[in-house]
Design an enzyme around this catalytic site. Structure first.
Site, PDB file in Angstrom:
ATOM      1  N   ARG A 190     -13.881  -8.143   0.092  1.00 30.82           N
ATOM      2  CA  ARG A 190     -13.132  -7.717   1.292  1.00 30.82           C
ATOM      3  C   ARG A 190     -12.572  -6.288   1.106  1.00 30.82           C
ATOM      4  O   ARG A 190     -12.044  -5.937   0.065  1.00 30.82           O
ATOM      5  CB  ARG A 190     -11.998  -8.693   1.528  1.00 30.82           C
ATOM      6  CG  ARG A 190     -11.091  -8.396   2.722  1.00 30.82           C
ATOM      7  CD  ARG A 190      -9.847  -7.609   2.324  1.00 30.82           C
ATOM      8  NE  ARG A 190      -8.939  -7.418   3.453  1.00 30.82           N
ATOM      9  CZ  ARG A 190      -7.961  -6.529   3.479  1.00 30.82           C
ATOM     10  NH1 ARG A 190      -7.746  -5.747   2.448  1.00 30.82           N
ATOM     11  NH2 ARG A 190      -7.175  -6.405   4.528  1.00 30.82           N
ATOM     12  N   VAL A 191     -12.706  -5.477   2.143  1.00 31.47           N
ATOM     13  CA  VAL A 191     -12.111  -4.138   2.156  1.00 31.47           C
ATOM     14  C   VAL A 191     -11.262  -4.029   3.419  1.00 31.47           C
ATOM     15  O   VAL A 191     -11.692  -4.448   4.500  1.00 31.47           O
ATOM     16  CB  VAL A 191     -13.204  -3.041   2.154  1.00 31.47           C
ATOM     17  CG1 VAL A 191     -12.587  -1.658   2.263  1.00 31.47           C
ATOM     18  CG2 VAL A 191     -14.081  -3.136   0.896  1.00 31.47           C
ATOM     19  N   ASP A 236      -8.267  -1.596   5.798  1.00 27.89           N
ATOM     20  CA  ASP A 236      -8.321  -0.360   6.586  1.00 27.89           C
ATOM     21  C   ASP A 236      -8.080   0.898   5.773  1.00 27.89           C
ATOM     22  O   ASP A 236      -8.515   1.985   6.169  1.00 27.89           O
ATOM     23  CB  ASP A 236      -7.239  -0.414   7.678  1.00 27.89           C
ATOM     24  CG  ASP A 236      -5.845  -0.555   7.064  1.00 27.89           C
ATOM     25  OD1 ASP A 236      -5.673  -1.407   6.165  1.00 27.89           O
ATOM     26  OD2 ASP A 236      -4.942   0.209   7.442  1.00 27.89           O
ATOM     27  N   THR A 269      -0.276   1.029   6.882  1.00 31.89           N
ATOM     28  CA  THR A 269      -0.136  -0.111   5.977  1.00 31.89           C
ATOM     29  C   THR A 269       0.076  -1.374   6.796  1.00 31.89           C
ATOM     30  O   THR A 269       0.756  -1.329   7.822  1.00 31.89           O
ATOM     31  CB  THR A 269       1.034   0.081   4.988  1.00 31.89           C
ATOM     32  OG1 THR A 269       1.197  -1.121   4.237  1.00 31.89           O
ATOM     33  CG2 THR A 269       2.342   0.414   5.682  1.00 31.89           C
ATOM     34  N   GLY A 270      -0.500  -2.457   6.360  1.00 29.73           N
ATOM     35  CA  GLY A 270      -0.370  -3.707   7.106  1.00 29.73           C
ATOM     36  C   GLY A 270      -1.623  -4.535   6.926  1.00 29.73           C
ATOM     37  O   GLY A 270      -2.460  -4.229   6.064  1.00 29.73           O
ATOM     38  N   THR A 271      -1.780  -5.564   7.730  1.00 32.97           N
ATOM     39  CA  THR A 271      -2.977  -6.403   7.620  1.00 32.97           C
ATOM     40  C   THR A 271      -4.172  -5.609   8.142  1.00 32.97           C
ATOM     41  O   THR A 271      -4.327  -5.408   9.353  1.00 32.97           O
ATOM     42  CB  THR A 271      -2.778  -7.724   8.377  1.00 32.97           C
ATOM     43  OG1 THR A 271      -1.582  -8.331   7.881  1.00 32.97           O
ATOM     44  CG2 THR A 271      -3.956  -8.668   8.151  1.00 32.97           C
ATOM     45  N   GLY A 272      -4.990  -5.163   7.205  1.00 27.30           N
ATOM     46  CA  GLY A 272      -6.007  -4.159   7.492  1.00 27.30           C
ATOM     47  C   GLY A 272      -6.994  -4.514   8.583  1.00 27.30           C
ATOM     48  O   GLY A 272      -7.496  -3.633   9.297  1.00 27.30           O
ATOM     49  N   THR A 322       0.838  -1.196   0.000  1.00 26.91           N
ATOM     50  CA  THR A 322       0.000   0.000   0.000  1.00 26.91           C
ATOM     51  C   THR A 322       0.872   1.245   0.000  1.00 26.91           C
ATOM     52  O   THR A 322       1.980   1.221   0.515  1.00 26.91           O
ATOM     53  CB  THR A 322      -0.839  -0.042   1.301  1.00 26.91           C
ATOM     54  OG1 THR A 322      -1.711  -1.137   1.195  1.00 26.91           O
ATOM     55  CG2 THR A 322      -1.593   1.232   1.556  1.00 26.91           C
TER      56      THR A 322
HETATM   57  N1  ASP Z   1      -3.705  -2.257   4.729  1.00 29.30           N
HETATM   58  C1  ASP Z   1      -4.014  -2.779   3.425  1.00 29.30           C
HETATM   59  C2  ASP Z   1      -5.250  -3.617   3.506  1.00 29.30           C
HETATM   60  O1  ASP Z   1      -5.394  -4.337   4.465  1.00 29.30           O
HETATM   61  C3  ASP Z   1      -2.926  -3.590   2.849  1.00 29.30           C
HETATM   62  C4  ASP Z   1      -1.564  -2.981   2.915  1.00 29.30           C
HETATM   63  O2  ASP Z   1      -1.323  -2.090   3.685  1.00 29.30           O
HETATM   64  O3  ASP Z   1      -0.708  -3.409   2.168  1.00 29.30           O
HETATM   65  O4  ASP Z   1      -6.009  -3.618   2.569  1.00 29.30           O
END
Ligand code: ASP
Length: 355
Positions: free
Chosen positions: A247-248, A250, A270-273, A219
């Site tokens: 799926r959406v 964060d 950024t990360g596992t939303g 992201t």
């Molecule tokens: N945060 C984003 C999501 O979960 C993914 C990412 O940050 O790479 O959609």
């Protein structure tokens, strides 16, 4: 006679300058910008030198695009849009062209932007035809009475306000496609057909530029402070690879992946939303600054290294305050990141052993 004319010209010029000085906004703030290009298992030992150089060059180019806007007196919102356009067009990042694929073999894009000066915000999710989702988020904020639009409706709003529309295959990259196929095979899930409009499959797999699973995030996000003292945040993503069922994450959720208030701070995550939504991470950082008076870095570290760790989430944030504090914090081995303040030196980092 000539002498009189010159004197008059000089008098008029001085008067004009004086008038301008009275109407111009005093430039009381030094601008600043922080950019991320995703967090994940990004490690020195497994990174090829040419890949690392490519990421550093892209982060530099994007940050400088935003800095240019700020340096010419532009708003933090305009700087964010300019920076994210570069990253959305760059196939290295999981945003716009180069986004990850869903389990059905589609690119579904999410983005959000927020104006810290008035708490206005715009967000989109599941967009498939708009070249620059960040500009669509901006249009939702500026040109619609809503905060969030999803799917085909969001794309048709984009077309109605004149934003560039592309065939969904525009977002296709071979590297992301093969990464999806590898993941689905590994998990024993069905492989969708190659998307319509994609170029023909190459005879041999494309070289992986990162180790498998290194960069399932990617992201992009920007926080910026302009000379007027206004802060803003923006985030754009393809979400997580092989996502299903609409799926959406964060990124487009105001308060989770994106938040800005001149009262406290601006944050892009950024990360596992899923974890970031559950903790309302972006707003949580700003609450610590606002209610507890914490310095920005301390608030960022508290949220990432205590609260996110506690629920076993992974990822990172960038943040900025109107008084020019800049911060980043992440609990993954790496996060592509850059920062630059007016009159300062551009700093770019990738690994967790860098400043
Ligand atoms: N945060 C984003 C999501 O979960 C993914 C990412 O940050 O790479 O959609």
């Amino acid at each position: 006679m000539a002498k009189i004319c010159i004197t008059w010209v000089a008098v008029l010029a001085i008067a004009a300058l004086a008038a301008q000085a009275q109407t111009a906004q005093p430039a009381t703030h030094h601008w600043a910008i922080v950019v991320h290009g995703g967090a994940g298992v990004i490690e020195r030992a497994t990174m090829k030198p040419e890949t690392e150089a490519a990421y550093r060059a892209s982060m530099k180019q994007a940050t400088e695009a935003g800095a240019k806007v700020l340096d010419s007196g532009g708003s933090s919102l305009d700087a964010i849009e300019a920076t994210i356009h570069v990253l959305e067009d760059d196939p290295l990042f999981n945003a716009g062209r180069g986004a990850v694929f869903t389990a059905e073999g589609k690119n579904e894009l999410d983005a959000a932007i927020m104006d810290g000066s008035n708490l206005k915000a715009g967000a989109v999710a599941g967009v498939t035809r708009t070249r620059h989702p960040i500009s669509l988020a901006r249009a939702v904020m500026d040109k619609s009475p809503h905060v969030m639009l999803v799917g085909a409706g969001a794309d048709s709003f984009a077309a109605s306000v004149g934003l560039e529309q592309v065939d969904p295959s525009y977002f296709f990259t071979e590297r992301r496609w093969q990464s999806l196929v590898r993941q689905l095979k590994k998990e024993g899930r069905p492989i969708p057909p190659r998307p319509a409009g994609a170029p023909p499959a190459p005879p041999a797999p494309v070289a992986e530029i990162e180790p498998p699973d290194a960069h399932k995030y990617g992201t992009v996000g920007v926080v910026a402070l302009d000379r007027q003292g206004n802060i803003a945040a923006g985030t754009s993503t393809g979400g997580t690879q092989a996502k299903q069922w609409g799926r959406v994450g964060d990124s487009p959720i105001i308060g989770a992946g994106t938040y800005a208030s001149n009262q406290s701070c601006a944050v892009s995550a950024t990360g596992t939303g899923e974890y970031f939504i559950r903790l309302g991470i972006a707003r949580e950082v700003c609450n610590l600054v606002y209610f507890k008076g914490m310095p920005l870095q301390q608030a960022a570290d508290q949220v990432i290294h205590k609260e996110l760790d506690a629920i076993h989430g992974d990822g990172g944030i960038i943040a900025i305050t109107p008084d020019g504090q800049l911060a980043w914090s992440f609990n993954t081995p790496g996060m592509y990141r850059a920062k630059l303040s007016e009159g300062g030196k551009l700093e770019i980092g990738i690994y967790n052993d860098e400043p």
